[in-house]
Design an enzyme around this catalytic site. Structure first.
Site, mmCIF file in Angstrom:
data_model
loop_
_atom_site.group_PDB
_atom_site.id
_atom_site.type_symbol
_atom_site.label_atom_id
_atom_site.label_comp_id
_atom_site.label_asym_id
_atom_site.label_seq_id
_atom_site.Cartn_x
_atom_site.Cartn_y
_atom_site.Cartn_z
ATOM 1 N N LYS A 149 0.867 -1.174 0.000
ATOM 2 C CA LYS A 149 0.000 0.000 0.000
ATOM 3 C C LYS A 149 0.906 1.228 0.000
ATOM 4 O O LYS A 149 1.769 1.373 0.875
ATOM 5 C CB LYS A 149 -0.887 0.016 1.234
ATOM 6 C CG LYS A 149 -1.860 -1.147 1.327
ATOM 7 C CD LYS A 149 -3.141 -0.834 0.600
ATOM 8 C CE LYS A 149 -4.213 -1.893 0.837
ATOM 9 N NZ LYS A 149 -5.436 -1.591 0.092
ATOM 10 N N LYS A 257 -13.357 -7.708 -6.199
ATOM 11 C CA LYS A 257 -13.737 -7.978 -4.811
ATOM 12 C C LYS A 257 -15.229 -8.304 -4.793
ATOM 13 O O LYS A 257 -16.061 -7.401 -4.945
ATOM 14 C CB LYS A 257 -13.463 -6.753 -3.937
ATOM 15 C CG LYS A 257 -11.989 -6.379 -3.796
ATOM 16 C CD LYS A 257 -11.854 -5.201 -2.842
ATOM 17 C CE LYS A 257 -10.395 -4.929 -2.485
ATOM 18 N NZ LYS A 257 -9.703 -4.144 -3.524
#
Length: 348
Positions: A149, A257
């Site tokens: 990230k 997702k």
């Protein structure tokens, strides 16, 4: 058939950072179906500030779903088009109810412990030392694909972290994916991506904020690093709109997702379109508990995608449910001799 829903708050072992802030807890809801003495369970999980169905009427829609469970899975999926996480929970719950074992939804070589799923190791945002520690842990644990990230700390420090990895591991030894979560300014994004390209990055997720489709299309055309759309897919409900988005932006990858995009059915639509337009894809969890992660992993194996998937999130929480899913050497295994630590009686 009887349906009930139950809220459950997951607690992170340590605060988890993204460019949108730090998370300490994560809310989720379970839909439990009961019919003729059998039970099934599905998970409806949202991420505050990100899920399209993070709305004030979310719980009211869960109540409506349980009151109208007699409509059946297909009709409910269509009625819940603006609530993709509930679509997913309903799909999962019906599949669970129909299965001999409520947690064995999609039997395969994976659930038989014969095959594993390659996954990436997730490195959360934080101070440079904390991120370096996570990187070292993932590499020591045998991960050959790590996802960082980025976008929260100083960009030069993030470049230093990537340099550190590449000083020790080649691109053949360790694949690096980065996820900006839309953190880059669209006028500076190409310059930053160009700097990142020095480190042989596999892909960058969502470099700029969603809904800047002109800028994203231009980036995908000129980028030195393959771009993967993630948040960009959220809230695109209709098949024709999904196709139009991919035709316009022409990304190199899309990331799927199920909780964000309408469960297995919604995910399958994106996969069909990605393959039509020669776009790569992989599946990730959205920080569900092991209930949802288990269903996603079993379904993902059936899709037979050999790329590392984003399914290594089961150990994030202090109060998750022990289950057969185990991570070893960068692979997700289903250790079928391990029992579930979940009691339906706790949710009545």
């Amino acid at each position: 058939m009887k349906a009930t829903y139950h809220k459950y708050t997951l607690h992170f072992k340590r605060p988890s950072g993204t460019s949108r802030g730090v998370m300490n807890d994560k809310e989720t809801w379970f839909i439990i179906l009961e019919k003729e003495g059998k039970k099934g369970i599905g998970e409806c999980g949202i991420l505050r500030g990100l899920s399209i169905d993070d709305r004030p009427d979310y719980e009211a829609k869960l109540q409506w779903t349980c009151a109208n469970i007699h409509l059946g899975e297909k009709s409910l999926w269509e009625a819940l088009i603006e609530f993709p996480s509930i679509q997913f929970g309903v799909e999962m719950a019906f599949q669970s109810l129909a299965s001999e074992n409520p947690f064995l939804l999609f039997p395969s070589a994976f659930t038989n412990a014969e095959k594993s799923i390659p996954i990436n190791g997730l490195v959360w945002m934080g101070e440079e030392l904390f991120m370096k520690q996570q990187i070292e842990e993932k590499l020591a644990d045998g991960f050959r694909c790590i996802k960082l990230k980025i976008g929260a700390i100083d960009f030069d420090k993030e470049l230093q972290l990537l340099r550190y990895i590449r000083q020790h591991f080649t691109a053949e030894q360790v694949e690096i994916r980065v996820d900006a979560n839309g953190a880059f300014d669209k006028t500076l994004a190409l310059n930053k991506i160009t700097q990142l390209s020095e480190f042989q990055i596999h892909s960058i997720e969502q470099p700029i904020q969603k809904n800047n489709t002109d800028s994203m299309a231009e980036l995908c055309e000129t980028t030195p690093i393959p771009i993967a759309l993630d948040e960009e897919l959220i809230g695109v409900f209709l098949f024709e709109d999904k196709e139009q988005l991919l035709q316009k932006i022409k990304p190199q990858y899309i990331i799927l997702k199920p909780s964000f995009i309408g469960g297995f059915r919604g995910t399958k639509e994106w996969i069909l379109l990605a393959e039509k337009y020669h776009i790569g894809w992989w599946i990730t969890s959205a920080l569900e508990s092991n209930i949802g992660l288990n269903a996603i992993a079993q379904w993902t194996y059936l899709q037979q995608n050999s790329m590392p998937q984003g399914l290594g999130t089961g150990a994030l929480y202090t109060n998750n449910f022990d289950c057969p899913l185990q991570v070893s050497e960068g692979q997700l295994w289903y250790e079928k001799e391990n029992d579930w630590a979940f009691d339906f009686e706790d949710f009545v």
